[in-house]
Design a protein around this motif. Structure first.
Motif, PDB file in Angstrom:
ATOM      1  N   LYS A  25       0.932  -1.520   0.029  1.00 35.65           N
ATOM      2  CA  LYS A  25       0.004  -0.035   0.192  1.00 35.65           C
ATOM      3  C   LYS A  25       1.032   0.793   0.231  1.00 35.65           C
ATOM      4  N   GLN A  26       0.369   2.887   0.213  1.00 36.60           N
ATOM      5  CA  GLN A  26       0.793   3.633   0.372  1.00 36.60           C
ATOM      6  C   GLN A  26       2.211   3.577   1.490  1.00 36.60           C
ATOM      7  N   THR A  27       1.506   3.517   2.891  1.00 41.21           N
ATOM      8  CA  THR A  27       2.421   3.294   3.696  1.00 41.21           C
ATOM      9  C   THR A  27       2.648   2.082   4.310  1.00 41.21           C
ATOM     10  N   SER A  28       2.289   0.548   3.689  1.00 42.45           N
ATOM     11  CA  SER A  28       2.839  -0.343   4.228  1.00 42.45           C
ATOM     12  C   SER A  28       2.551  -1.576   3.490  1.00 42.45           C
ATOM     13  N   ALA A  29       3.107  -2.563   3.820  1.00 49.07           N
ATOM     14  CA  ALA A  29       3.946  -3.832   2.752  1.00 49.07           C
ATOM     15  C   ALA A  29       3.949  -5.094   3.892  1.00 49.07           C
ATOM     16  N   ILE A  30       3.594  -5.480   3.247  1.00 46.93           N
ATOM     17  CA  ILE A  30       3.631  -7.625   3.735  1.00 46.93           C
ATOM     18  C   ILE A  30       4.919  -8.192   3.236  1.00 46.93           C
ATOM     19  N   VAL A  31       5.686  -8.647   3.923  1.00 45.38           N
ATOM     20  CA  VAL A  31       6.537  -9.949   3.629  1.00 45.38           C
ATOM     21  C   VAL A  31       6.373 -10.879   4.378  1.00 45.38           C
ATOM     22  N   ALA A  32       5.883 -12.123   3.056  1.00 43.56           N
ATOM     23  CA  ALA A  32       5.809 -13.251   4.075  1.00 43.56           C
ATOM     24  C   ALA A  32       7.071 -14.305   2.843  1.00 43.56           C
ATOM     25  N   PHE A  33       7.051 -15.456   3.885  1.00 41.26           N
ATOM     26  CA  PHE A  33       7.611 -16.402   3.833  1.00 41.26           C
ATOM     27  C   PHE A  33       7.568 -17.425   4.646  1.00 41.26           C
ATOM     28  N   ARG A  34       8.440 -18.729   4.201  1.00 38.74           N
ATOM     29  CA  ARG A  34       8.033 -20.174   4.586  1.00 38.74           C
ATOM     30  C   ARG A  34       9.697 -19.816   6.092  1.00 38.74           C
ATOM     31  N   THR A  35       9.972 -20.891   6.572  1.00 35.22           N
ATOM     32  CA  THR A  35      11.078 -21.631   7.386  1.00 35.22           C
ATOM     33  C   THR A  35      11.086 -23.249   7.737  1.00 35.22           C
ATOM     34  N   ALA A  36      12.072 -23.670   7.523  1.00 38.61           N
ATOM     35  CA  ALA A  36      12.162 -24.997   6.917  1.00 38.61           C
ATOM     36  C   ALA A  36      12.125 -25.247   9.312  1.00 38.61           C
ATOM     37  N   SER A  37      12.423 -24.619  10.564  1.00 39.14           N
ATOM     38  CA  SER A  37      11.975 -24.676  11.462  1.00 39.14           C
ATOM     39  C   SER A  37      11.471 -23.951  12.615  1.00 39.14           C
ATOM     40  N   THR A  38      10.998 -24.088  13.675  1.00 39.58           N
ATOM     41  CA  THR A  38      10.406 -23.156  14.146  1.00 39.58           C
ATOM     42  C   THR A  38      11.239 -22.084  14.462  1.00 39.58           C
TER      43      THR A  38
END
Length: 614
Positions: A203-216
């Protein structure tokens, strides 16, 4: 008080007796200093440490004067020593030995927690002519403070002090010049993440960065404008699925980010935030029926990823993960082959019929973090603004009967769509969904979508409609109702861009009169450029050729609502329509998924049974 007077009298008497001897040199001791531990007791704290400063070594340091606490004390990494001088306009000067790129100065003020110092920073390349870089007051803190200024080339840095809020003494414990920090590496380090970062709901003032990891673990994301990553945000919850929101951004700017998770550090990547409504230009790409993980998809992506065709955002027109839209297929057929692009270009998707095979597109909703600005709070249909364009994404599966009433209804979606379009103030409007309103391909036109939503598009001035579903490219002439638009009607071109990677299919009949151009031989994507009152859409093939061009022109009328709205008000409205939480953690160890073969044949992308067009 009596003792102090006796001491003063004694000193005066001693001076009078000695006659020709000089009086004691005054020092910065108008009131008792705050006790400082010895350097040994302070340990590392005796050294200069400050945020946002890539410290440069000083080759020589001079001052306009001192009281016995000399200039060299400001370079000895000992906060227990200092340079001091009395009077307005005294200065301390650092010589870096050569001209270097500077972005600021770090200063640890003596007694900085008791008084604020009035100071000016100036720089010079030759030591003779100085240019002011900053003027102001120090913060009331004992910690070192970094004062940033615009990048410049200089060899000399002069700090001129004009007293403080208590007296006219000027005392600095440590100071350094700050160089422009080297940008983070663009290469990934450590164990490879099973799913690399992908951008969502920018958006204008925010963004989401998503991803996955192999462990917690609990990852962090560093981010900032350009390559200066000055902000850090934590995922906040431990797990393997993560969606981290970056806040405090500015509209229409380029930001960089780096993910640190479970021993992995991703290389620097950049993206652009959405511009305000006052922007006149935007470039986006669109394609559907691409999620195969196969060779044709790879060829399309190879062209789309080149600098010549890099856009600000991608519209995914459905069938994003063949054949059944499972979690494993999203990983193998979307996120893996498209990882390089999705790390820098946000994807705004609409669901296809193949996503609905698995639990009515629930994995689609779990893997994507899309806007939800409808009363139902669902990501199945939504809208967003990007500069001069209003985008509206519809769930055509809902309209044609693939969704159960508890997931989505035609009536609710249509009511929301009309309200959304009626409230739009952007000069251009683009609608996108999966099932085409106009198509001469294998499936043909979806008449429910045409007759339920076509009148709304015409009433509220939608300029372009983008769909997929049929595995080909087809562009209609301007359409109105069930026919070609007459000279007095404002028609809408409908484009099928189902050529993103799934095996192309034959046209079952000859080209109809309402078709401007169709092609079932070329894989490719749509490149769209909006520039003021002109929209240009081009079909770019996997062989890097322009197969078709559509140009729309209109006279832009300045919207009173748009002119009156401020960037802050727009941003606040965007954030009020925030993305709902999809799964962001999985405390159990991730399941070992069997390999998913590419969906690279006619059989593997065959459509499930669905209701006939009505």
């Amino acid at each position: 008080m009596r003792n102090r007077l006796l001491v003063s009298t004694g000193l005066l008497g001693a001076w009078l007796v000695t006659g020709c001897e000089s009086p004691p040199v005054p020092t910065d001791s108008d009131f008792p200093p705050v006790a400082l531990p010895s350097p040994e007791a302070q340990g590392d704290e005796s050294f200069l440490s400050a945020a946002n400063c890539n410290q440069l070594a000083t080759k020589a340091v001079t001052a306009s004067g001192d009281d016995g606490n000399v200039a060299a004390n400001t370079q000895d990494d000992n906060l227990g020593t200092r340079w001091s001088a009395q009077g307005q306009g005294v200065w301390l000067q650092m010589d870096l030995g050569s001209v270097q790129s500077l972005t600021g100065t770090t200063i640890a003020w003596h007694r900085g927690n008791e008084r604020q110092n009035h100071f000016v920073i100036a720089t010079s390349t030759d030591g003779a002519t100085f240019t002011q870089a900053y003027a102001g007051d120090s913060a009331l803190t004992a910690s070192a403070q970094t004062t940033s200024f615009s990048a410049r080339s200089a060899r000399y840095v002069r700090i001129t002090v004009n007293g403080n809020t208590v007296n006219d003494w000027n005392s600095i414990a440590e100071t350094r010049a700050c160089a422009a920090a080297a940008p983070p590496s663009s290469s990934d380090a450590g164990p490879a993440l099973p799913r690399l970062p992908y951008l969502q709901s920018v958006k204008q003032t925010s963004a989401i960065v998503a991803f996955r990891t192999a462990s917690t673990c609990t990852p962090t994301v560093r981010y900032g404008e350009g390559t200066s990553l000055t902000s850090t945000v934590s995922a906040g919850v431990s797990g393997t699925r993560h969606a981290v929101k970056l806040s405090g951004l500015s509209a229409g700017r380029t930001y960089g980010y780096v993910v640190s998770a479970c021993g992995s550090t991703t290389g620097l990547r950049t993206f652009q935030t959405a511009p305000t409504s006052l922007a006149t230009k935007v470039r986006f790409t669109a394609m559907g029926d691409f999620g195969t993980g196969g060779s044709f998809q790879r060829k399309v992506m190879a062209v789309m990823a080149t600098p010549a065709w890099r856009s600000e955002l991608l519209l995914a027109l459905g069938d994003n993960a063949y054949p059944d839209g499972t979690d494993a297929e999203f990983q193998a057929h979307l996120f893996t082959p498209m990882a390089p692009l999705l790390r820098e270009v946000p994807m705004f998707a609409t669901p296809g019929n193949h996503e609905y095979v698995t639990n009515q597109a629930q994995p689609y909703l779990d893997n994507l973090y899309l806007p939800a600005n409808n009363p139902a709070g669902t990501e199945r249909y939504y809208s967003f603004d990007w500069g001069p364009v209003h985008f509206i994404s519809l769930d055509s599966n809902c309209a044609v009967g693939l969704a159960s009433a508890d997931r989505c209804t035609l009536s609710a979606q249509k009511a929301w769509a009309e309200a959304d379009l009626a409230a739009n103030t952007r000069p251009w409007t683009v609608a996108f969904f999966h099932h085409p309103s106009w198509s001469s391909g294998e499936h043909g036109s979806q008449l429910t979508m045409r007759r339920q939503f076509g009148p709304l598009f015409e009433k509220y001035g939608v300029d372009l409609v983008l769909t997929g579903h049929d595995h080909n490219y087809e562009r209609s002439k301007p359409m109105f109702g069930d026919n070609l638009a007459s000279g007095s009607q404002r028609g809408i071109p409908y484009l099928v861009v189902g050529s993103g990677g799934a095996t192309l299919r034959s046209f079952p009949s000859s080209q109809p009169a309402w078709t401007a151009l169709r092609d079932n031989q070329s894989y490719g994507f749509l490149d769209v450029m909006v520039d003021g009152g002109t929209l240009t859409a081009r079909l770019i093939t996997s062989t890097n050729t322009v197969r078709d061009t559509l140009t729309l022109r209109k006279t832009l009328v300045k919207s009173a609502a748009r002119a009156a709205s401020s960037a802050a008000a727009e941003a606040a409205a965007e954030e009020a329509q925030d993305t709902p939480p999809a799964p962001t953690d999985d405390r159990a160890e991730p399941r070992l998924l069997r390999p998913v073969p590419p969906a690279d044949t006619l059989e593997s992308v065959a459509d499930p049974e669905e209701p006939l067009p009505q």
